[in-house]
Design a protein around this motif. Structure first.
Motif, short mmCIF file in Angstrom:
data_model
loop_
_atom_site.label_atom_id
_atom_site.label_comp_id
_atom_site.label_asym_id
_atom_site.label_seq_id
_atom_site.Cartn_x
_atom_site.Cartn_y
_atom_site.Cartn_z
N GLY A 58 2.07 -3.52 1.03
CA GLY A 58 1.52 -4.35 2.10
C GLY A 58 1.07 -3.51 3.28
N LYS A 59 1.89 -2.54 3.66
CA LYS A 59 1.52 -1.64 4.75
C LYS A 59 0.30 -0.80 4.36
N GLY A 60 0.27 -0.37 3.10
CA GLY A 60 -0.87 0.42 2.64
C GLY A 60 -2.16 -0.36 2.72
N LEU A 61 -2.12 -1.62 2.29
CA LEU A 61 -3.32 -2.45 2.33
C LEU A 61 -3.79 -2.68 3.76
N SER A 62 -2.84 -2.90 4.66
CA SER A 62 -3.17 -3.11 6.07
C SER A 62 -3.87 -1.89 6.66
N LEU A 63 -3.36 -0.71 6.36
CA LEU A 63 -3.96 0.53 6.85
C LEU A 63 -5.32 0.78 6.21
N TYR A 64 -5.42 0.46 4.93
CA TYR A 64 -6.68 0.62 4.21
C TYR A 64 -7.78 -0.21 4.87
N ARG A 65 -7.46 -1.46 5.19
CA ARG A 65 -8.45 -2.35 5.79
C ARG A 65 -8.90 -1.87 7.17
N LYS A 66 -8.07 -1.06 7.80
CA LYS A 66 -8.42 -0.51 9.11
C LYS A 66 -9.17 0.82 8.98
N GLY A 67 -9.38 1.27 7.74
CA GLY A 67 -10.07 2.53 7.53
C GLY A 67 -9.19 3.75 7.70
N ARG A 68 -7.89 3.56 7.76
CA ARG A 68 -6.95 4.67 7.93
C ARG A 68 -6.46 5.11 6.55
N TYR A 69 -7.37 5.75 5.81
CA TYR A 69 -7.14 6.02 4.40
C TYR A 69 -6.03 7.03 4.14
N LEU A 70 -5.91 8.03 5.00
CA LEU A 70 -4.87 9.04 4.79
C LEU A 70 -3.49 8.40 4.86
N GLU A 71 -3.28 7.57 5.88
CA GLU A 71 -1.99 6.90 6.04
C GLU A 71 -1.77 5.87 4.93
N ALA A 72 -2.84 5.16 4.57
CA ALA A 72 -2.73 4.16 3.51
C ALA A 72 -2.33 4.82 2.20
N GLY A 73 -2.96 5.97 1.91
CA GLY A 73 -2.64 6.68 0.68
C GLY A 73 -1.19 7.11 0.63
N ALA A 74 -0.66 7.53 1.78
CA ALA A 74 0.75 7.95 1.84
C ALA A 74 1.67 6.77 1.53
N LYS A 75 1.33 5.59 2.01
CA LYS A 75 2.15 4.41 1.74
C LYS A 75 2.13 4.06 0.26
N TYR A 76 0.95 4.16 -0.35
CA TYR A 76 0.85 3.84 -1.77
C TYR A 76 1.59 4.87 -2.63
N GLU A 77 1.56 6.13 -2.20
CA GLU A 77 2.32 7.14 -2.95
C GLU A 77 3.81 6.87 -2.83
N SER A 78 4.25 6.46 -1.64
CA SER A 78 5.66 6.13 -1.46
C SER A 78 6.04 4.93 -2.31
N ALA A 79 5.11 3.96 -2.41
CA ALA A 79 5.36 2.78 -3.23
C ALA A 79 5.46 3.17 -4.71
N PHE A 80 4.61 4.12 -5.11
CA PHE A 80 4.65 4.59 -6.50
C PHE A 80 6.01 5.21 -6.81
N LYS A 81 6.53 6.01 -5.89
CA LYS A 81 7.85 6.63 -6.09
C LYS A 81 8.94 5.58 -6.09
N ALA A 82 8.80 4.58 -5.19
CA ALA A 82 9.80 3.52 -5.10
C ALA A 82 9.84 2.65 -6.36
N SER A 83 8.72 2.64 -7.09
CA SER A 83 8.67 1.85 -8.33
C SER A 83 9.26 2.61 -9.51
N GLY A 84 9.79 3.80 -9.23
CA GLY A 84 10.32 4.63 -10.32
C GLY A 84 9.21 5.33 -11.08
N HIS A 85 8.08 5.60 -10.37
CA HIS A 85 6.92 6.26 -10.97
C HIS A 85 6.36 5.45 -12.14
N ARG A 86 6.46 4.13 -12.04
CA ARG A 86 5.95 3.27 -13.13
C ARG A 86 4.72 2.47 -12.74
N SER A 87 4.49 2.27 -11.45
CA SER A 87 3.39 1.40 -11.03
C SER A 87 2.05 2.13 -11.00
#
Length: 309
Positions: A58-87
């Motif tokens: 959710g945070k990643g999507l919010s940042l993405y919509r604001k054009g803050r791609y570097l920060e958005a990407g970091a959130k999605y990478e954190s989400a990927f790790k939080a999913s157990g590297h499965r998502s």
């Protein structure tokens, strides 16, 4: 998909014979959008449903919509790790953010990880992105070959993906493949989108380059009939008329007096029709870069007509 179909208009170059396949502008840039979980299998949605994963995406999507791609990407990478590297969803979105942030090397690396983990997107988006990224780095020929390999692999899994077919058409043009090789790809794309004006024009262009003038003329006429407000068909007919005018001129050299007069009159008719055809194409053309071909054709016909005065 439709945004890409519009972008493929550049495939026809400037509607001139000299350069039919100009470099396509970044078709995905800014038009790439994050894949939403509703488009995925229940398993992926279930993985995403974890509390921390949900919060991070959710945070990643919010940042993405604001054009803050570097920060958005970091959130999605954190989400990927939080999913157990499965998502795969989170991994894919982090790659998109890296791409939009201009980090091409990192974006390509993450997309490659997507494939390694068996995730290619609901419609093969990972393959199309990797094909594009392959053409941006390294030796041109090697990049085009790698791009083609990704597209062929993607099409083997998503045979009705029009976007991949169109990119493969463009890839073939950049590689300098013969029109006879490109034509089946265009026919395949038309099978999915039979009313596409640019593809109808491009098919005529390829037939003309194969020396099939009558077939090309019929194709351009079909394009005009289906899309009277599209300049491609008119420009194609104009090119055929230019070829016909040259052939008449060659015949005039060996003609007797009676035949010569008939050929002169025929050439005048062809030149006038050619000028009218390119004038029509020019009046319809809204893209400054594509106007050059029609303007050049019109100027050539008008110059020849003035020489007859």
């Amino acid at each position: 998909r439709k945004s890409f179909v519009l972008a493929v208009l550049l495939l026809a170059g400037v509607l001139a014979e000299a350069q039919p396949f100009s470099t396509v502008e970044e078709a995905f840039h800014r038009s790439v959008y994050l894949v939403q979980p509703s488009e995925f299998s229940p398993e992926v949605v279930r993985i995403k449903a974890g509390g921390r994963v949900r919060w991070l995406t959710g945070k990643g999507l919010s940042l993405y919509r604001k054009g803050r791609y570097l920060e958005a990407g970091a959130k999605y990478e954190s989400a990927f790790k939080a999913s157990g590297h499965r998502s795969g969803l989170c991994l894919y979105n982090s790659a998109v953010c890296a791409y939009l942030n201009g980090d091409i090397k990192r974006s390509r690396s993450i997309f490659e990880q997507c494939l390694e983990r068996g995730f290619s997107g609901p419609h093969g988006e990972v393959y199309t992105m990797l094909s594009q990224l392959s053409e941006r780095g390294g030796i041109a020929a090697a990049g085009l070959k790698k791009s083609k390999d990704y597209l062929n692999e993607g099409l083997s899994k998503y045979p009705e993906n029009e976007e991949m077919i169109l990119k493969l058409v463009n890839n073939a043009g950049k590689r300098g493949d013969a029109p006879s090789i490109i034509l089946p790809l265009v026919d395949r794309a038309l099978g999915l989108d039979p009313d596409n004006a640019t593809l109808l024009y491009l098919r005529g262009d390829l037939l003309l380059r194969m020396g099939l003038t009558a077939e090309a003329s019929s194709q351009f006429e079909e394009c005009i009939h289906a899309h009277p407000d599209f300049e491609g068909g008119y420009a194609g007919i104009g090119r055929i008329l230019a070829k016909e005018a040259d052939e008449i001129c060659t015949s005039m050299v060996k003609a007797d007096d009676a035949a010569f007069t008939k050929l002169v009159n025929k050439r005048i008719y062809v030149l006038k029709r050619g000028a009218e055809t390119f004038r029509k194409a020019l009046s319809l053309n809204q893209d400054p870069t594509l106007k050059h071909g029609s303007a050049t054709g019109l100027a050539a016909f008008e110059t020849l007509l003035r020489g007859l005065d």
